[in-house]
Design an enzyme around this catalytic site. Structure first.
Site, short mmCIF file in Angstrom:
data_model
loop_
_atom_site.label_atom_id
_atom_site.label_comp_id
_atom_site.label_asym_id
_atom_site.label_seq_id
_atom_site.Cartn_x
_atom_site.Cartn_y
_atom_site.Cartn_z
N LYS A 63 -9.58 -15.75 -14.71
CA LYS A 63 -8.25 -16.37 -14.70
C LYS A 63 -7.99 -17.09 -13.38
O LYS A 63 -7.40 -18.17 -13.35
CB LYS A 63 -7.18 -15.31 -14.95
CG LYS A 63 -7.21 -14.75 -16.36
CD LYS A 63 -6.27 -13.58 -16.51
CE LYS A 63 -6.36 -12.96 -17.90
NZ LYS A 63 -5.52 -11.78 -18.05
N HIS A 104 -6.14 2.38 -11.04
CA HIS A 104 -6.16 3.15 -12.29
C HIS A 104 -4.94 4.05 -12.38
O HIS A 104 -4.49 4.60 -11.38
CB HIS A 104 -7.38 4.08 -12.33
CG HIS A 104 -8.68 3.41 -12.11
ND1 HIS A 104 -9.18 3.15 -10.85
CD2 HIS A 104 -9.60 2.95 -12.98
CE1 HIS A 104 -10.35 2.56 -10.97
NE2 HIS A 104 -10.62 2.42 -12.25
#
Length: 120
Positions: A63, A104
């Site tokens: 991206k 995470h």
């Protein structure tokens, strides 16, 4: 000068289910060195987190450069390995410096890439 920013978030269970359906999924996504690190984790949950983190970071990188993963960029064109202190470092054949952050939680992995021009 910043030339690109990319971010990606993924559900860990999505990666787990994909790996269960496609046992070679990790081999498709990871470079040889990344795959060795993936296999070095003895706990399945940690292996899935690792794979999800690399998946998200590679998506974020695609991206940031504006191409996506496909004909111009493959999963294995991007390698993310820890440095001596554990910080993820991205290697690609681009002419820029990439800053990587992978995080995470119990259910998600998020990764962000910032690309900086190598020339001043």
């Amino acid at each position: 000068m910043i030339i690109g920013i990319g971010i990606d978030i993924i559900e860990i269970t999505r990666i787990k289910k994909t790996l269960e359906r496609q046992p070679r999924f990790s081999e498709r996504i990871l470079t040889e060195k990344e795959y060795k690190l993936f296999n070095s984790h003895s706990i399945d949950e940690r292996r899935i987190e690792f794979l999800a983190g690399r998946f998200a970071a590679k998506e974020a990188y695609a991206k940031a450069i504006g191409t996506g993963i496909g004909s111009k960029l493959s999963w294995k064109d991007i390698e993310i390995l820890p440095n001596e202190s554990g910080k993820p470092v991205l290697k690609s054949n681009g002419s820029w410096t990439a800053f990587v952050s992978i995080s995470h939680s119990k259910a998600y992995v998020v990764a962000q890439i910032i690309l900086e021009s190598s020339s001043s």
